[in-house]
Enzyme design. Structure first.
Site, short mmCIF file in Angstrom:
data_model
loop_
_atom_site.label_atom_id
_atom_site.label_comp_id
_atom_site.label_asym_id
_atom_site.label_seq_id
_atom_site.Cartn_x
_atom_site.Cartn_y
_atom_site.Cartn_z
N ASP A 389 0.86 -1.18 0.00
CA ASP A 389 0.00 0.00 0.00
C ASP A 389 0.89 1.23 0.00
O ASP A 389 2.02 1.19 0.49
CB ASP A 389 -0.91 0.00 1.24
CG ASP A 389 -1.99 1.08 1.15
OD1 ASP A 389 -2.55 1.40 2.20
OD2 ASP A 389 -2.25 1.59 0.04
N PHE A 393 2.36 10.21 2.04
CA PHE A 393 3.54 10.35 2.87
C PHE A 393 4.10 9.01 3.35
O PHE A 393 5.21 8.98 3.85
CB PHE A 393 3.22 11.20 4.12
CG PHE A 393 2.87 12.61 3.78
CD1 PHE A 393 3.84 13.48 3.33
CD2 PHE A 393 1.58 13.07 3.92
CE1 PHE A 393 3.52 14.80 3.03
CE2 PHE A 393 1.26 14.38 3.61
CZ PHE A 393 2.23 15.25 3.17
N LYS A 417 5.79 -0.78 7.97
CA LYS A 417 5.24 0.55 7.70
C LYS A 417 6.35 1.58 7.84
O LYS A 417 7.08 1.57 8.83
CB LYS A 417 4.11 0.83 8.69
CG LYS A 417 3.23 2.01 8.32
CD LYS A 417 2.09 2.12 9.33
CE LYS A 417 0.84 2.66 8.68
NZ LYS A 417 -0.28 2.76 9.63
N ASP A 537 -11.32 6.10 13.43
CA ASP A 537 -11.32 5.83 11.98
C ASP A 537 -11.82 4.42 11.71
O ASP A 537 -11.24 3.69 10.91
CB ASP A 537 -9.91 6.02 11.42
CG ASP A 537 -9.92 6.16 9.90
OD1 ASP A 537 -11.03 6.28 9.33
OD2 ASP A 537 -8.85 6.15 9.28
#
Length: 763
Positions: A389, A393, A417, A537
């Site tokens: 993914d 940024f 990540k 979220d």
């Protein structure tokens, strides 16, 4: 007596011989036709049982044929097939493994009591995933012998399991006699009560203490211990009291209940004063000179040993190099270690400092990360495989992580990540905040867990669990039935049909499957709520799915720690998921566990609409008016009335009337037990109304989905300031269907009040 041989030819390469014996031929039988008792095969012609011996002990690869390089079948995971007898209560799920390999790849057939297994031979059907035969919700008729047969042109092997299904007896929990036992203890002692519970259905266990009420003959009880997300039945069967006092004396009750009834047993705790020490005890307690010398020498040795360990670790961590110093960074790609944030809320306390961090990076910025040995991983143990993914940024890679288990090295798949080269000071702080949140929260089955971090000799990496099936939204869309109206509109939702992944297991989703998805997500959210963490979220795009269909809540980029208070007020203009937000979050920028409950209701709607887009056709500037008028999302096609009532409870305008996550877990647990394994048949009904939108809405949905695919790094970027106090819900903004919409700032409250007054007058 004559014998006739009947030859049945295989469609591939196997010839099977059967013998038919006739003791005496009569004149009347001369024209009789004989045929093999084997039924007409519906698969390659080895529906019969093998006649080459079971070869069950073939556990390693046999030698290859010299001419063709072929191999006969052999077991690859024999240690996982050792349990032959499976005795299971009715309603449980049973798995039989047949891990086999060979060259060419052997074909595997399953037999039940010498008859070939067909997919729809039982209620609920058979499932076959990753060389495992799965029987869900077994019944008495599932008893029998199950044999796995693997065959190729070089031979065959088989393995047999025996299944015994036991009838469930409906009864309330049974408590072992004599437990818990009465206890006597001195002040300051630790006391342990034990309670053994036997229950066929899953029991719910609590420990209670009676409180004497002088105004009422009936005693009151207070709950001392109740089951949580991570607790097991063994944990709940033990109550430990630390450093008891006189006030803790009294009656303690072990309470166990299930869907049938409740059972309880009690015990008494007596707390006694500490007896005065005797003369012998005092004399023995005075150390002599020799003992003092021994104690001092032991203390010195312990200190020296500790210093040696620290020096070895220091040298090992830095490989003989100087420790990292505070430096100025001219190139953001070479960020050195950075200071661990002990109190993330401090980032939002200083408005001027926060505004400075939000500005584009024009000067080099400074960080210093302290080494955390508990979480630090070596970069050379991590191999990046492919990008999973990418946002504006940040990016996420699939990677291989080498770990040491005792003296043996093992490789596991993980995700990494990291930030991209165009990050600024705020982006690094956001990633650090996410790292600290994941460290603080800890591990749970239904959240993406942190495996480690890389902070030394390079950019900051977060090493997290890998979910092979991607996010829940895409998984539901991949598993929509083929050739239905639901799938025909997928291209207008911003997805490329050429990029569609195959259905991972080839099985249509059942009601039990999607209720299980909702239940697992609720368990993860209950755990986060217990840790005083609000996610902010919640959406199907931020729930990841493992190969075993375990739901894991991910993306803590917007999560906040609220240990110091019960809410979090957002002061900045970062993007937020508007269509998933509660009313109070939209208008006041306040986030609580109740706002997460609202978002969970929208997530439930996504699950039971098979990843539909919420509020189709409604612009973001119209959403507040729509919700204030009492309107809510319609019942999705595949939700029951009870499930839809649960969604509506989550969307109560008054936050105090919404259920908490513990209640949601209990309700979904009950619905899961009552749900059916029947496969949905009429998927096409209602899809047109649910997924088809006007051309304008389709364009809006496409933009929304493209934004959904971005990571948290893009969502949290800052947008330009409002011009002259204009409210963000204008017609120009309405064309952008970005699900992450900038919230209102406090200095816009007057404009917001005017807008609310206008909306109320229009309503």
């Amino acid at each position: 007596m004559k014998e006739f041989e009947v030859k049945v030819a295989s469609t591939a390469f196997v010839l099977v011989l059967f013998s038919l014996t006739i003791n005496q031929i009569l004149a009347s039988e001369t024209s009789t036709k004989f045929r093999s008792p084997v039924p007409a095969p519906t698969v390659p012609d080895w529906n019969h049982l093998p006649n080459e011996g079971n070869e069950e002990n073939v556990v390693s690869a046999p030698k290859q044929d010299g001419a063709s390089g072929g191999q006969k079948p052999y077991w690859t995971k024999r240690e996982k097939m050792m349990k032959r007898l499976h005795a299971e209560p009715a309603g449980n799920t049973v798995r039989f493994r047949c891990a086999v390999d060979g060259n060419p790849k052997p074909q595997v057939l399953w037999y039940k009591n010498d008859l070939i297994v067909q997919k729809n031979d039982r209620v609920g059907g058979y499932k076959y995933r990753n060389q495992v035969l799965i029987l869900e919700s077994v019944v008495l008729s599932d008893k029998g012998n199950y044999m796995c047969v693997a065959r190729n042109e070089y031979g065959s092997i088989n393995h047999t399991y025996q299944l015994d299904v036991q009838e469930r007896s409906a009864s309330k929990p049974i408590l072992a006699e004599g437990l818990p036992q009465n206890k006597s203890a001195y002040i300051g002692d630790d006391v342990t009560f034990k309670c053994k519970v036997y229950s066929d259905a899953h029991p719910h266990i609590q420990w209670l203490k009676s409180i004497n009420n002088h105004n009422n003959a009936a005693p009151n009880y207070t709950v001392l211990k109740a089951a949580g997300v991570n607790t097991t039945d063994l944990d709940m069967e033990v109550l430990i009291l630390k450093n008891v006092s006189f006030e803790e004396a009294g009656e303690y009750t072990c309470l166990a209940g299930n869907s049938i009834g409740i059972s309880h047993q009690s015990a008494w705790l007596s707390v006694l004063p500490v007896p005065p020490p005797t003369t012998d005890t005092i004399t023995k307690g005075i150390p002599n000179e020799t003992n003092i010398i021994i104690y001092v020498m032991c203390g010195v040795l312990v200190i020296l040993f500790g210093l040696a360990v620290v020096l070895v670790l220091y040298y090992h961590c830095y490989n003989g190099k100087d420790p990292p110093m505070l430096v100025r960074i001219e190139n953001p790609d070479n960020i050195p270690p950075m200071t661990k944030i002990e109190h993330p809320t401090m980032l939002f306390g200083n408005t001027q400092a926060w505004q400075r961090m939000c500005m584009p990076m024009q000067e080099p910025f400074e960080f210093n990360i302290q080494l955390d040995l508990q979480w630090e991983l070596q970069r050379e143990d991590i191999t990046l495989v492919e990008r999973l993914d990418e946002g504006f940024f940040g990016q996420v890679f699939k990677a291989d992580l080498v770990t040491c288990n005792n003296t043996r090295k093992e490789k596991m798949v993980c995700a990494v990540k990291m930030l991209k080269g165009n990050r600024n000071e705020k982006d690094v702080l956001d990633l650090l905040t996410e790292m600290d949140q994941m460290k603080r929260v800890g591990k749970h089955k239904n959240i993406i867990n942190l495996l480690g971090v890389c902070t030394q000799n390079g950019p900051l990496w977060l090493v997290i669990e890998y979910a092979a099936q991607g996010n829940l939204r895409d998984y539901l869309r991949r598993n929509r039935p083929q050739n239905t109206l639901c799938n025909l509109v997928l291209p207008s939702e911003g997805r490329n049909p050429d990029d569609e992944l195959p259905v991972p297991h080839g099985d249509t989703l059942t009601q039990k499957d999607i209720v299980s998805f909702a239940f697992q997500v609720a368990r993860g959210l209950e755990f986060l709520a217990q840790k005083k963490c609000i996610h902010r979220d919640l959406a199907a795009r931020n729930v990841l799915v493992t190969e075993e269909l375990v739901m894991k809540i991910a993306d803590f980029g917007l999560a906040r720690d609220i240990r110091s208070c019960d809410y979090y007020r957002k002061h900045t203009r970062g993007h937020l998921p508007y269509k998933w937000m509660a009313l109070e979050a939209m208008s006041d920028n306040i986030f609580t566990h109740a706002t997460d409950v609202w978002s969970f209701g929208v997530l439930l709607w996504e699950i039971f609409s098979l990843a539909g887009s919420p509020y189709p056709g409604i612009k973001t500037h119209e959403l507040v008016k729509f919700l204030r008028s009492g309107e809510r999302l319609d019942k999705p096609q595949y939700a029951s009335q009870e499930m839809y009532r649960l969604m509506r409870d989550c969307w109560e305008e008054d936050p105090s009337k919404r259920p908490n996550f513990r209640t949601l877990v209990e309700d979904l647990d009950r619905m899961l037990a009552e749900s059916s394994t029947e496969v949905y048949i009429d998927f096409a009904a209602g899809c047109e109304a649910e997924y088809s939108e006007s051309s304008e809405d389709e364009s809006e949905s496409q933009n929304s989905d493209e934004e959904d695919d971005d990571s948290v790094f893009e969502r949290m970027r800052q947008i330009d300031s409002l011009s002259n106090g204009n409210i963000p819900f204008n017609e120009e903004d309405s064309s952008n269907s970005d699900p992450y919409v900038a919230p209102l700032l406090q200095n816009e409250e007057n404009v917001l009040q005017n807008e609310h007054a206008r909306l109320r007058s229009e309503a």
